[in-house]
Design an enzyme around this catalytic site. Structure first.
Site, PDB file in Angstrom:
ATOM      1  CB  THR A  35       4.062  15.050 -16.773  1.00  0.00           C
ATOM      2  OG1 THR A  35       2.945  15.919 -16.535  1.00  0.00           O
ATOM      3  CG2 THR A  35       5.346  15.793 -16.484  1.00  0.00           C
ATOM      4  N   GLY A  36       1.797  14.246 -19.239  1.00  0.00           N
ATOM      5  CA  GLY A  36       0.542  13.523 -19.501  1.00  0.00           C
ATOM      6  C   GLY A  36       0.727  12.500 -20.608  1.00  0.00           C
ATOM      7  CB  VAL A  57      -1.584  26.369 -21.089  1.00  0.00           C
ATOM      8  CG1 VAL A  57      -2.606  25.413 -21.650  1.00  0.00           C
ATOM      9  CG2 VAL A  57      -0.883  25.790 -19.856  1.00  0.00           C
ATOM     10  CE  LYS A  91       8.126  29.724 -20.602  1.00  0.00           C
ATOM     11  NZ  LYS A  91       8.929  29.384 -21.805  1.00  0.00           N
ATOM     12  N   GLY A 102      -6.859  34.862 -18.622  1.00  0.00           N
ATOM     13  CA  GLY A 102      -7.222  35.776 -19.714  1.00  0.00           C
ATOM     14  C   GLY A 102      -8.319  35.164 -20.580  1.00  0.00           C
ATOM     15  CE  LYS A 105     -10.226  41.378 -18.462  1.00  0.00           C
ATOM     16  NZ  LYS A 105      -9.347  41.699 -19.601  1.00  0.00           N
ATOM     17  CE1 TYR A 145       3.421  21.710  -8.670  1.00  0.00           C
ATOM     18  CE2 TYR A 145       3.663  21.262  -6.325  1.00  0.00           C
ATOM     19  CZ  TYR A 145       2.935  21.157  -7.494  1.00  0.00           C
ATOM     20  OH  TYR A 145       1.711  20.519  -7.481  1.00  0.00           O
ATOM     21  CE1 TYR A 159      -5.280  38.196 -14.634  1.00  0.00           C
ATOM     22  CE2 TYR A 159      -7.192  38.081 -16.076  1.00  0.00           C
ATOM     23  CZ  TYR A 159      -5.841  38.287 -15.895  1.00  0.00           C
ATOM     24  OH  TYR A 159      -5.057  38.598 -16.983  1.00  0.00           O
ATOM     25  NE  ARG A 186       3.089  12.763  -8.747  1.00  0.00           N
ATOM     26  CZ  ARG A 186       2.012  13.399  -9.209  1.00  0.00           C
ATOM     27  NH1 ARG A 186       1.457  14.353  -8.491  1.00  0.00           N
ATOM     28  NH2 ARG A 186       1.491  13.113 -10.391  1.00  0.00           N
TER      29      ARG A 186
HETATM   30  P1  NAD Z   1       0.100  15.139 -14.130  1.00  0.00           P
HETATM   31  O1  NAD Z   1       1.536  15.396 -14.394  1.00  0.00           O
HETATM   32  O2  NAD Z   1      -0.441  13.801 -14.439  1.00  0.00           O
HETATM   33  O3  NAD Z   1      -0.797  16.219 -14.878  1.00  0.00           O
HETATM   34  C1  NAD Z   1      -0.356  17.486 -15.271  1.00  0.00           C
HETATM   35  C2  NAD Z   1      -0.651  17.663 -16.753  1.00  0.00           C
HETATM   36  O4  NAD Z   1      -0.275  18.987 -17.178  1.00  0.00           O
HETATM   37  C3  NAD Z   1       0.133  16.681 -17.642  1.00  0.00           C
HETATM   38  O5  NAD Z   1      -0.764  16.011 -18.495  1.00  0.00           O
HETATM   39  C4  NAD Z   1       1.091  17.585 -18.410  1.00  0.00           C
HETATM   40  O6  NAD Z   1       1.417  17.077 -19.697  1.00  0.00           O
HETATM   41  C5  NAD Z   1       0.318  18.893 -18.462  1.00  0.00           C
HETATM   42  N1  NAD Z   1       1.150  20.064 -18.684  1.00  0.00           N
HETATM   43  C6  NAD Z   1       2.297  20.404 -18.015  1.00  0.00           C
HETATM   44  N2  NAD Z   1       2.781  21.555 -18.511  1.00  0.00           N
HETATM   45  C7  NAD Z   1       1.923  21.957 -19.487  1.00  0.00           C
HETATM   46  C8  NAD Z   1       1.885  23.073 -20.360  1.00  0.00           C
HETATM   47  N3  NAD Z   1       2.825  24.029 -20.310  1.00  0.00           N
HETATM   48  N4  NAD Z   1       0.873  23.167 -21.258  1.00  0.00           N
HETATM   49  C9  NAD Z   1      -0.078  22.207 -21.305  1.00  0.00           C
HETATM   50  N5  NAD Z   1      -0.109  21.132 -20.501  1.00  0.00           N
HETATM   51  C10 NAD Z   1       0.888  21.002 -19.601  1.00  0.00           C
HETATM   52  O7  NAD Z   1      -0.153  15.502 -12.592  1.00  0.00           O
HETATM   53  P2  NAD Z   1      -1.449  15.427 -11.665  1.00  0.00           P
HETATM   54  O8  NAD Z   1      -1.051  14.743 -10.427  1.00  0.00           O
HETATM   55  O9  NAD Z   1      -2.621  14.954 -12.420  1.00  0.00           O
HETATM   56  O10 NAD Z   1      -1.658  16.959 -11.286  1.00  0.00           O
HETATM   57  C11 NAD Z   1      -2.746  17.732 -11.785  1.00  0.00           C
HETATM   58  C12 NAD Z   1      -2.838  19.050 -11.015  1.00  0.00           C
HETATM   59  O11 NAD Z   1      -3.098  18.785  -9.629  1.00  0.00           O
HETATM   60  C13 NAD Z   1      -1.555  19.879 -11.054  1.00  0.00           C
HETATM   61  O12 NAD Z   1      -1.895  21.248 -11.183  1.00  0.00           O
HETATM   62  C14 NAD Z   1      -0.903  19.629  -9.721  1.00  0.00           C
HETATM   63  O13 NAD Z   1      -0.093  20.702  -9.328  1.00  0.00           O
HETATM   64  C15 NAD Z   1      -2.127  19.447  -8.829  1.00  0.00           C
HETATM   65  N6  NAD Z   1      -1.799  18.634  -7.637  1.00  0.00           N
HETATM   66  C16 NAD Z   1      -1.684  17.283  -7.711  1.00  0.00           C
HETATM   67  C17 NAD Z   1      -1.388  16.567  -6.562  1.00  0.00           C
HETATM   68  C18 NAD Z   1      -1.280  15.059  -6.553  1.00  0.00           C
HETATM   69  O14 NAD Z   1      -1.030  14.486  -5.486  1.00  0.00           O
HETATM   70  N7  NAD Z   1      -1.483  14.346  -7.647  1.00  0.00           N
HETATM   71  C19 NAD Z   1      -1.188  17.236  -5.331  1.00  0.00           C
HETATM   72  C20 NAD Z   1      -1.284  18.608  -5.319  1.00  0.00           C
HETATM   73  C21 NAD Z   1      -1.604  19.312  -6.461  1.00  0.00           C
HETATM   74  N1  UDP Z   2       9.570   9.390  -0.903  1.00  0.00           N
HETATM   75  C1  UDP Z   2      10.233   8.241  -0.500  1.00  0.00           C
HETATM   76  N2  UDP Z   2      10.611   7.337  -1.464  1.00  0.00           N
HETATM   77  C2  UDP Z   2      10.347   7.493  -2.779  1.00  0.00           C
HETATM   78  C3  UDP Z   2       9.653   8.653  -3.187  1.00  0.00           C
HETATM   79  C4  UDP Z   2       9.280   9.590  -2.227  1.00  0.00           C
HETATM   80  O1  UDP Z   2      10.507   8.037   0.693  1.00  0.00           O
HETATM   81  O2  UDP Z   2      10.719   6.605  -3.587  1.00  0.00           O
HETATM   82  C5  UDP Z   2       9.128  10.356   0.126  1.00  0.00           C
HETATM   83  C6  UDP Z   2       9.472  11.821  -0.158  1.00  0.00           C
HETATM   84  O3  UDP Z   2      10.762  12.142   0.334  1.00  0.00           O
HETATM   85  C7  UDP Z   2       8.366  12.549   0.588  1.00  0.00           C
HETATM   86  C8  UDP Z   2       7.173  11.588   0.497  1.00  0.00           C
HETATM   87  O4  UDP Z   2       7.709  10.310   0.154  1.00  0.00           O
HETATM   88  O5  UDP Z   2       8.723  12.715   1.952  1.00  0.00           O
HETATM   89  C9  UDP Z   2       6.145  11.997  -0.580  1.00  0.00           C
HETATM   90  O6  UDP Z   2       6.851  12.248  -1.763  1.00  0.00           O
HETATM   91  P1  UDP Z   2       6.165  12.563  -3.176  1.00  0.00           P
HETATM   92  O7  UDP Z   2       7.270  12.743  -4.166  1.00  0.00           O
HETATM   93  O8  UDP Z   2       5.129  11.555  -3.463  1.00  0.00           O
HETATM   94  O9  UDP Z   2       5.383  13.953  -3.037  1.00  0.00           O
HETATM   95  P2  UDP Z   2       5.427  15.214  -2.078  1.00  0.00           P
HETATM   96  O10 UDP Z   2       4.392  14.919  -1.045  1.00  0.00           O
HETATM   97  O11 UDP Z   2       6.790  15.378  -1.469  1.00  0.00           O
HETATM   98  O12 UDP Z   2       5.074  16.312  -2.983  1.00  0.00           O
END
Ligand code: NAD
Ligand code: UDP
Length: 313
Positions: A35-36, A57, A91, A102, A105, A145, A159, A186
């Site tokens: 997703t990056g 990873v 995964k 790991g 560590k 998730y 750990y 999102r």
């Molecule tokens: P993002 O999708 O932009 O970043 C996640 C990255 O992980 C991507 O670059 C993707 O390619 C990489 N990735 C996924 N699976 C992988 C794998 N198996 N091996 C190597 N790389 C892998 O999302 P983000 O919003 O930047 O999220 C970053 C972190 O923050 C995540 O752990 C997410 O759960 C956490 N988080 C984000 C939010 C938010 O609102 N953005 C909220 C809560 C938690």
């Molecule tokens: N949502 C929405 N319209 C959209 C996308 C999301 O109304 O086009 C709503 C979704 O149902 C949730 C909130 O916006 O209640 C935040 O959704 P998001 O996917 O950003 O992340 P979440 O907080 O659910 O992880």
């Protein structure tokens, strides 16, 4: 410090790479680009303190030389992604956390886990403090998730307890900003893309669910404070400014100057099943332990994000 960031080519990960390089550290980003996007880190390739490894990873992670910290952000955090790739999501949260713990560590490095407000599920306590254990449906579509992150937190603490690893857990609440993937599904990228294209903003159901949105620079500041703190137990980071999704849609229209309509729709797939009705971080602990508080207002943060999206939509 020599710091490894998994998910380093993602939205938050790439901003964290920028910040840690600015602070003078050496940064190694690992990402499988699921997703990056390389565009998020392309500007870093001239920096001799930065390197990138394309790797999944969930498989054994090899890094040569010493490491002072491992920051595990790799994940599939958008509901659209984890509904499409449920097993990969489990995964990366489970096996990916095991592999990176790991590694920490083996290198005697500090470990920081990026966890999520989703560990609280559809919360029965409001706002959510760290002591709340959550209300998660393990067998629902979001369970892949939520449970992977809950397992990741449990493994991190194991750990710490069993091997004495110096660990940190950040529970991140909805964060937004430049470099979010336009089509990650999102709410922020959806609404901004729709607003800038003059398409209706798709508010799901009646738009009464609430979220609290944090700008990415505030989050990054909080993560850096946590990394340098002594706090082992989870810390919430987010902006407590809560609003309904309907209100949020109206703010997006205001800030972007868009004349798009707001369309209330009921998605036919499972993306809103177990969708938390309310979410707001209790950040008392972050304020007390880290001296951290978010500073960027929603209008300011949305303004910066709209400018970035405008050049790409
Ligand atoms: P993002 O999708 O932009 O970043 C996640 C990255 O992980 C991507 O670059 C993707 O390619 C990489 N990735 C996924 N699976 C992988 C794998 N198996 N091996 C190597 N790389 C892998 O999302 P983000 O919003 O930047 O999220 C970053 C972190 O923050 C995540 O752990 C997410 O759960 C956490 N988080 C984000 C939010 C938010 O609102 N953005 C909220 C809560 C938690
Ligand atoms: N949502 C929405 N319209 C959209 C996308 C999301 O109304 O086009 C709503 C979704 O149902 C949730 C909130 O916006 O209640 C935040 O959704 P998001 O996917 O950003 O992340 P979440 O907080 O659910 O992880």
């Amino acid at each position: 410090m020599r710091i490894l960031i998994t998910g380093g080519a993602g939205f938050i990960g790439s901003h964290l790479c920028d910040r840690l390089l600015d602070d003078g550290h050496e940064v190694i980003a690992i990402d499988n680009l699921s997703t990056g996007n390389m565009d998020n880190i392309a500007h870093l390739f001239g920096n001799e303190r930065f390197s990138f490894i394309k790797h999944d990873v969930t498989n054994y992670v090899y890094v040569s030389g010493p490491l002072d910290a491992v920051l595990h952000l790799a994940s599939l955090p958008s509901p659209v992604d984890y509904l499409e790739k449920p097993i990969q999501t489990l995964k990366v949260g489970a096996l990916g956390t095991h592999k990176t713990l790991g590694l920490a560590k083996a290198k005697q490095a500090r470990f920081l886990l990026a966890s999520t407000s989703e560990v609280y599920g559809d919360p029965l306590e409001h706002p959510q403090p760290e002591e709340y254990w959550g209300n998660v449906n393990p067998v629902g579509p979001r369970g892949v998730y939520d449970e992977s992150k809950r397992f990741a937190e449990a493994l991190t603490m194991a750990y710490h307890r069993a091997h004495g690893i110096d660990t940190r857990i950040v529970r991140i609440f909805n964060t937004y900003g430049p470099r979010m993937r336009l089509d990650d599904g999102r709410v922020v990228p959806n609404f901004l893309r729709q607003a800038l294209r003059g398409e209706p903003l798709t508010v799901y159901d009646d738009g009464s669910r609430t979220r609290s949105f944090c700008y990415v620079s505030d989050l990054v500041e909080g993560i850096v404070c946590l990394l340098h703190s002594d706090e082992i137990y989870p810390v919430n980071l987010g902006n407590p400014n809560e609003m309904t999704i309907h209100e949020f849609a109206k703010r997006v229209l205001d800030v972007s100057g868009s004349r798009s309509a707001i369309a209330f729709i009921t998605p036919k797939d499972e993306r809103t099943k177990d969708d938390p009705q309310t979410r707001r971080p209790d950040i008392t602990k972050a304020q007390r332990v880290l001296g951290w508080t978010p500073k960027v207002s929603l209008d300011e943060g949305l303004g910066r994000t709209v400018a970035w999206f405008r050049s790409r939509v």
